[in-house]
Design an enzyme around this catalytic site. Structure first.
Site, PDB file in Angstrom:
ATOM      1  N   LYS A   1      -0.649 -10.893   8.174  1.00 46.48           N
ATOM      2  CA  LYS A   1      -0.542  -9.913   7.125  1.00 46.48           C
ATOM      3  C   LYS A   1       0.584 -10.005   6.040  1.00 46.48           C
ATOM      4  CE  LYS A   1       1.853  -5.687   8.043  1.00 46.48           C
ATOM      5  NZ  LYS A   1       2.136  -4.288   7.538  1.00 46.48           N
TER       6      LYS A   1
ATOM      7  N   LYS B   1       6.805  -6.703  15.770  1.00 45.95           N
ATOM      8  CA  LYS B   1       8.591  -6.393  15.158  1.00 45.95           C
ATOM      9  C   LYS B   1       9.533  -6.809  16.138  1.00 45.95           C
ATOM     10  CE  LYS B   1       7.343  -3.802  11.261  1.00 45.95           C
ATOM     11  NZ  LYS B   1       8.151  -2.740  10.157  1.00 45.95           N
TER      12      LYS B   1
ATOM     13  N   LYS C   1       6.486  -6.943   3.511  1.00 49.84           N
ATOM     14  CA  LYS C   1       7.760  -7.129   2.641  1.00 49.84           C
ATOM     15  C   LYS C   1       8.944  -7.498   3.418  1.00 49.84           C
ATOM     16  CE  LYS C   1       7.303  -2.158   2.099  1.00 49.84           C
ATOM     17  NZ  LYS C   1       7.380  -1.517   3.633  1.00 49.84           N
TER      18      LYS C   1
HETATM   19  P1  ATP Z   1       7.203  -3.933   6.787  1.00 48.30           P
HETATM   20  O1  ATP Z   1       7.000  -5.355   6.207  1.00 48.30           O
HETATM   21  O2  ATP Z   1       8.510  -3.315   6.764  1.00 48.30           O
HETATM   22  O3  ATP Z   1       6.484  -3.581   7.814  1.00 48.30           O
HETATM   23  P2  ATP Z   1       4.705  -3.104   5.399  1.00 48.30           P
HETATM   24  O4  ATP Z   1       4.718  -3.445   4.017  1.00 48.30           O
HETATM   25  O5  ATP Z   1       4.241  -3.916   6.468  1.00 48.30           O
HETATM   26  O6  ATP Z   1       6.486  -3.058   5.604  1.00 48.30           O
HETATM   27  P3  ATP Z   1       4.407   0.097   5.097  1.00 48.30           P
HETATM   28  O7  ATP Z   1       5.620  -0.153   3.867  1.00 48.30           O
HETATM   29  O8  ATP Z   1       4.969   0.675   6.248  1.00 48.30           O
HETATM   30  O9  ATP Z   1       4.424  -1.620   5.967  1.00 48.30           O
HETATM   31  O10 ATP Z   1       2.980   0.036   4.849  1.00 48.30           O
HETATM   32  C1  ATP Z   1       2.773   1.089   3.934  1.00 48.30           C
HETATM   33  C2  ATP Z   1       1.238   0.920   3.571  1.00 48.30           C
HETATM   34  O11 ATP Z   1       0.892  -0.459   3.144  1.00 48.30           O
HETATM   35  C3  ATP Z   1       0.356   0.957   5.052  1.00 48.30           C
HETATM   36  O12 ATP Z   1      -0.559   1.941   4.537  1.00 48.30           O
HETATM   37  C4  ATP Z   1      -0.125  -0.163   5.218  1.00 48.30           C
HETATM   38  O13 ATP Z   1      -1.069  -0.158   6.119  1.00 48.30           O
HETATM   39  C5  ATP Z   1      -0.121  -0.810   3.954  1.00 48.30           C
HETATM   40  N1  ATP Z   1      -0.085  -2.373   3.936  1.00 48.30           N
HETATM   41  C6  ATP Z   1       0.958  -3.069   4.251  1.00 48.30           C
HETATM   42  N2  ATP Z   1       1.042  -4.352   4.323  1.00 48.30           N
HETATM   43  C7  ATP Z   1      -0.438  -4.564   3.700  1.00 48.30           C
HETATM   44  C8  ATP Z   1      -1.044  -5.641   3.845  1.00 48.30           C
HETATM   45  N3  ATP Z   1      -0.723  -6.820   3.765  1.00 48.30           N
HETATM   46  N4  ATP Z   1      -2.545  -5.494   3.397  1.00 48.30           N
HETATM   47  C9  ATP Z   1      -2.943  -4.001   3.236  1.00 48.30           C
HETATM   48  N5  ATP Z   1      -2.374  -3.126   3.364  1.00 48.30           N
HETATM   49  C10 ATP Z   1      -1.054  -3.156   3.904  1.00 48.30           C
END
Ligand code: ATP
Ligand code: LTN
Length: 332
Positions: free
Chosen positions: A197, A114, A200
Site C-alpha cells: 500500500k 511495521k 507516508k
Molecule cells: P503510516 O505510513 O504512518 O502507517 P498511513 O498513511 O499508512 O501511515 P494512517 O495515517 O494511520 O496510515 O492512515 C489514515 C487513514 O488512511 C486510514 O483510514 C487508512 O486506512 C487510510 N489509508 C492509509 N494509506 C492508504 C492507502 N494506501 N490506500 C487507502 N487508504 C489508506
C-alpha cells in the site's frame, strides 16, 4: 443532532498525508459529515509508536489538521481535535490493555509489517499495543461506524472483539462499531511496488504522492510509476501497477473503469500516466492553496482544536466514567 449515528476516525501525523490517505479515507469523511455526528481526530499519540522528532510531530500535527479542513471537513459541523488533548484516550487505552490478549495482538498484520521495518531492539511496547489505543479511540465515542481504508479492517475486528468481551464480562457498556470501507480503490498502492500500500512512512519518496507535492514532482512520480511490459491499459490482477493508476483516475475523475480503459485503447502507458498526473494535479491544487492559507493562520487552527477538544472531552468522559465504575475504581 441527538439521533444521528456516530462516526469516529483518525489519521496519524507520522508524515505528510498521501494520496492514499485522501482517496482511501479523507474524501469519504467529507461525504459523511452532514449525515452523521462525526469525530475526526489527529492521532498524535499513535505517531510516537515509532521514533519521531518532536518538531516534526508538531509540524505534521497542524499540517494534518489543516489538510482535513482544506479537503472539505467543516469544523462547524464535525468535532475536530487532537488526540493528546483528550486524556481519556490514554486512560481507556490502559484499561482495555488489560482486556486484550498477547496472542491476538501478535496476529495484527500492521504490527508485523511495521516491526519488520524497525531495528529489532527498537520495537516498542507502544507499537505492539497501538491497536488497543485505536480501540479506545473508537469505543470512547460509542461510534457506530468507522470510515477507514482496507488496511484497517483487522483493527476494526479487534475493536468489535474487545467491546463484546468487555460487555460480556460486565454489562452493556460499549456500542459494537462497524467498519465503513468503500469498495472501489479502497487501497491505493505504492507507485514503486504496486503489491504494497501507498504509505507516508515509506522510505522511497517515489512510492507516494503527497497532498503537498508540487506539480513537477507529481508529474515525475507518475512517469516513473512501475507498470509492466504488456503495454495495454487494462484492469486486471496481472497488471497491478496499471490497475492502481486506473483506480486513482476513476476515484478522482468519477469516470468508470470501462470508460477509462476504452479511452486508452491503442495508446501506450506514457499518455495514460501523464493524464493521471493531470487529474491528480487539478484535484490537489485548491487543497494546497487552502492548506497554505490555514498554516499562515495558526490562531484560527488553534481555536478549532481547542473547541474540538472540549466537545470531545465531554463525550469521552461520559464513557470513561462508566467504564471506571464497572471495573471497580473508586470515584474521587
Ligand atoms: P503510516 O505510513 O504512518 O502507517 P498511513 O498513511 O499508512 O501511515 P494512517 O495515517 O494511520 O496510515 O492512515 C489514515 C487513514 O488512511 C486510514 O483510514 C487508512 O486506512 C487510510 N489509508 C492509509 N494509506 C492508504 C492507502 N494506501 N490506500 C487507502 N487508504 C489508506
Ligand atoms: N490506526 C489507524 C489510525 C487510527 C484510527 C483510529 C483510525 C488511529 N485511531 C481510530 C480510525 C479510528 C491507522 O494506522 N491507519
Amino acid at each position: 443532532m441527538e439521533n444521528k449515528k456516530v462516526i469516529f476516525s483518525g489519521m496519524q501525523p507520522s508524515g505528510s498525508l498521501t494520496l492514499g490517505n485522501y482517496l482511501g479515507a479523507l474524501k469519504n469523511w467529507v461525504n459523511l459529515q452532514s449525515e452523521y455526528d462525526c469525530y475526526y481526530c489527529v492521532v498524535d499519540m499513535h505517531a510516537i509508536t515509532v521514533p519521531k522528532e518532536p518538531k516534526d510531530l508538531r509540524k505534521n500535527t497542524l499540517e494534518v489538521l489543516a489538510n482535513y479542513i482544506a479537503a472539505g471537513i467543516d469544523p462547524e459541523q464535525v468535532t475536530l481535535f487532537i488526540q493528546s488533548h483528550v486524556p481519556a484516550h490514554a486512560e481507556l487505552g490502559w484499561i482495555l490493555n488489560c482486556f486484550s490478549y498477547y496472542g491476538e495482538l501478535s496476529r495484527m498484520t500492521q504490527f508485523k509489517d511495521k516491526s519488520k521495518k524497525q531495528d529489532s531492539n527498537a520495537i516498542t511496547a507502544g507499537l505492539f499495543t497501538y491497536p488497543v489505543l485505536m480501540v479506545a479511540d473508537i469505543l470512547l465515542y460509542q461510534a457506530d461506524l468507522v470510515p477507514v481504508g482496507e488496511d484497517q479492517r483487522q483493527h476494526l475486528e479487534l475493536s468489535r472483539d474487545i467491546a463484546a468481551r468487555f460487555n460480556n464480562r460486565f454489562s452493556e457498556t460499549f456500542k459494537i462499531p462497524d467498519p465503513f470501507i468503500t469498495k472501489d480503490g479502497a487501497k491505493i498502492m505504492s507507485l514503486q511496488d504496486p503489491t504494497s500500500k501507498m504509505s507516508k512512512s515509506d522510505a522511497n519518496e517515489n512510492s507516494f504522492i503527497l497532498l503537498k507535492d508540487d506539480v513537477d514532482s507529481i508529474r515525475r512520480k507518475f512517469k516513473r510509476a512501475v507498470t509492466d511490459s504488456i503495454g495495454i491499459v487494462a484492469y486486471n490482477d496481472e497488471q497491478q501497477g496499471v490497475k492502481n493508476l486506473i483506480n486513482i483516475h476513476s476515484k478522482i475523475s468519477g469516470k468508470s473503469i470501462e470508460e477509462i480503459v476504452t479511452t486508452y485503447e491503442g495508446k501506450g502507458y506514457a499518455q495514460f500516466k501523464d493524464d493521471v498526473a493531470e487529474v491528480v494535479v487539478n484535484e490537489l491544487k485548491p487543497i494546497q492553496e487552502k492548506v497554505d492559507y490555514l498554516l499562515k493562520n495558526k490562531d484560527y487552527l488553534e481555536k478549532i482544536y481547542i473547541a474540538g477538544a472540549e466537545k470531545a472531552e465531554y463525550a469521552a468522559r461520559k464513557t470513561l466514567r462508566k467504564v471506571q465504575k464497572k471495573v471497580g475504581f473508586i470515584p474521587r
